[in-house]
Design a protein around this motif. Structure first.
Motif, PDB file in Angstrom:
ATOM      1  N   LYS A   1      16.704   4.143   4.903  1.00 15.64           N
ATOM      2  CA  LYS A   1      16.921   5.574   5.101  1.00 15.64           C
ATOM      3  C   LYS A   1      18.258   6.022   4.526  1.00 15.64           C
ATOM      4  O   LYS A   1      18.377   7.115   3.970  1.00 15.64           O
ATOM      5  CB  LYS A   1      16.854   5.892   6.598  1.00 15.64           C
ATOM      6  CG  LYS A   1      15.459   5.815   7.195  1.00 15.64           C
ATOM      7  CD  LYS A   1      15.478   6.232   8.668  1.00 15.64           C
ATOM      8  CE  LYS A   1      14.064   6.190   9.256  1.00 15.64           C
ATOM      9  NZ  LYS A   1      14.055   6.578  10.686  1.00 15.64           N
TER      10      LYS A   1
ATOM     11  N   GLU B   1       8.733   7.179   4.550  1.00 13.70           N
ATOM     12  CA  GLU B   1      10.080   7.681   4.830  1.00 13.70           C
ATOM     13  C   GLU B   1      10.678   8.360   3.601  1.00 13.70           C
ATOM     14  O   GLU B   1      11.337   9.400   3.695  1.00 13.70           O
ATOM     15  CB  GLU B   1      10.987   6.526   5.268  1.00 13.70           C
ATOM     16  CG  GLU B   1      10.718   6.012   6.665  1.00 13.70           C
ATOM     17  CD  GLU B   1      11.640   4.864   7.041  1.00 13.70           C
ATOM     18  OE1 GLU B   1      12.592   4.606   6.272  1.00 13.70           O
ATOM     19  OE2 GLU B   1      11.418   4.237   8.088  1.00 13.70           O
TER      20      GLU B   1
ATOM     21  N   THR C   1      11.627  12.675   2.895  1.00 15.49           N
ATOM     22  CA  THR C   1      12.858  13.290   2.382  1.00 15.49           C
ATOM     23  C   THR C   1      12.601  14.171   1.163  1.00 15.49           C
ATOM     24  O   THR C   1      13.525  14.785   0.626  1.00 15.49           O
ATOM     25  CB  THR C   1      13.886  12.207   1.986  1.00 15.49           C
ATOM     26  OG1 THR C   1      13.386  11.454   0.873  1.00 15.49           O
ATOM     27  CG2 THR C   1      14.182  11.283   3.149  1.00 15.49           C
TER      28      THR C   1
END
Length: 462
Positions: free
Chosen positions: A134, A180, A184
């Protein structure tokens, strides 16, 4: 029951392709029948032929600053920006060098990314390569990049031996990481490491099917980079997977449903096949081939970018605006700025790539350079054909050297019947009769030619 559907590319009816599911094996399949570690790898055939399927648009992507930088001293920020400028010029107005990927971990790398972005070029697009975390996704987003590469190793060598996981565990991990990234708003480029030793239909295809589902869900492109990490790929028709480049690309497009414009081939040169395999990937359905300048990369290196420029031209019948003279400028820059001297026989950039030493070849060049030159290297690379003068050069070789070195136009050129050429040849022969074994230098030849001109009372080019 399998459905009969129309193939829009071939305009033929075909049965809907079989759906491949993950084969979650308990023991790794490392294809020791093909890759016995204590023997030379084997190339096996089953004569299953797949059709050519070259996309309408093909292009090159660059990994000079990523894979290329893993095998040499790091570039400075200024060097990266300068090389990036060269790549922009080389790619031409159509941007055929589509992207260039960067590390983001050091301040130097990030500074280079920012400075390259400040150039405002549409091509090569600046992309990144990151770890699957992340924090790294956020770094890509903060810099403002649209796309990033993520490592997703796909052979059982990596899944079982390096990651110590099962195929299902690894697939679930990869899919969660990709999700993930999509959350974004970043477009992931999935680097399928070691694809030429992987279970194509037991892992790669089912994994890519799931990636295409994520792409449909998020409406964000997901690229597949097929990485021939160890250079095991082969282009022979009828070779078995996982070594078959045609078979891999066919599986990705036909069985996994990955569009050609989202497939890249990333080759290594361990078995001298990087260029052929990259061209083959184009021919069978990959739009992109990933390369590094001069092939600089891990171990034996990557596919040389300059080679694929000329492969493109041969396949398409046009350079489409690519400026190939930049290749020579880049080679000179690498030598002067970075101290990187190309091996002398390297195609297109080596000091001897269009230099002949044989007198019979020089005689042919003197009569018509098309006889012994691959193409107009003066036009495309600013490097007209040359000769080196030695005991095998003969009168024709000396004449050609004089014409080339002094840039003599045809109406002022000398031939092998020239008195100057004959006189110089007497001196050359004497050098080797006295035991010389090396090629004569330009300085030595110039000094002797000037001496002979004085004795003959002639002026070169007069």
């Amino acid at each position: 029951m399998r459905e009969v559907v129309m193939n829009k590319k071939t305009n033929l009816l075909q049965l809907e392709e079989h759906f491949y599911q993950l084969a979650d094996v308990k023991e790794p399949n490392v294809f020791h029948n093909l890759f016995p570690y204590d023997e030379i790898p084997k190339i096996a055939f089953n004569d299953r032929i797949v059709p050519h399927n070259m996309p309408e648009n093909i292009w090159i992507t660059d990994t000079t600053f990523r894979d290329g930088q893993q095998s040499r001293a790091p570039y400075t920020t200024e060097q990266i920006v300068t090389i990036y400028d060269y790549l922009h010029r080389l790619g031409g107005p159509k941007g055929l060098i589509r992207q260039s990927e960067f590390f983001l971990y050091s301040k130097k790398d990030r500074d280079a990314v920012y400075k390259c972005l400040e150039r405002g070029y549409k091509f090569p697009e600046v992309t990144s390569w990151i770890r699957a975390s992340k924090q790294d996704f956020q770094l890509v987003k903060d810099i403002g990049l649209r796309e990033t590469g993520i490592l997703v190793s796909c052979s059982d060598y990596h899944i079982f031996y390096k990651m110590k996981m099962t195929r299902r565990e690894v697939m679930n991990l990869y899919l969660s990481v990709i999700r993930e990234c999509l959350e974004t708003g970043i477009s992931p480029r999935c680097h399928l490491e070691d694809i030429t030793r992987s279970d194509i239909y037991g892992f790669v295809i089912p994994f890519c099917v799931e990636l295409m589902k994520l792409m449909d869900e998020y409406k964000i492109p997901i690229k597949i980079r097929a990485c021939d990490t160890m250079g095991y790929g082969v282009n022979f028709p009828g070779a078995v997977i996982p070594r078959s480049v045609p078979g891999i690309i066919y599986g990705l497009t036909t069985h996994a449903g990955v569009p050609s414009e989202l497939i890249e081939w990333h080759g290594h040169n361990d078995f001298y096949k990087a260029v052929n395999n990259s061209t083959t990937a184009w021919l069978y359905g990959a739009s992109g081939v990933n390369c590094s300048l001069f092939g600089i990369g891990e171990r034996t290196g990557n596919t040389p970018l300059e080679a694929m420029v000329f492969e493109y031209a041969q396949l398409k019948g046009t350079l489409d605006g690519m400026d190939t003279t930049v290749i020579t400028e880049l080679a000179e820059y690498f030598e002067k700025e970075l101290g990187y001297v190309q091996p002398s026989r390297t195609p297109f950039v080596g000091s001897n790539f269009n230099v002949t030493r044989a007198g019979i070849h020089a005689d042919g060049l003197l009569k018509n350079e098309e006889i012994y030159n691959i193409f107009d290297t003066g036009k495309f690379l600013n490097r007209p054909p040359l000769v080196s003068v030695s005991n095998t050069s003969g009168l024709a070789g000396i004449a050609l050297w004089i014409n080339s070195y002094y840039h003599l136009p045809k109406d002022k050129s000398v031939d092998k019947n020239s008195e100057l050429v004959k006189k110089v040849k007497v001196w050359v022969d004497k050098q080797y009769e006295d035991g010389r074994v090396t090629v004569l230098t330009d300085k030595e030849l110039v000094e002797e030619i000037e001496k002979c001109c004085k004795e003959l009372n002639v002026t070169i080019g007069a």
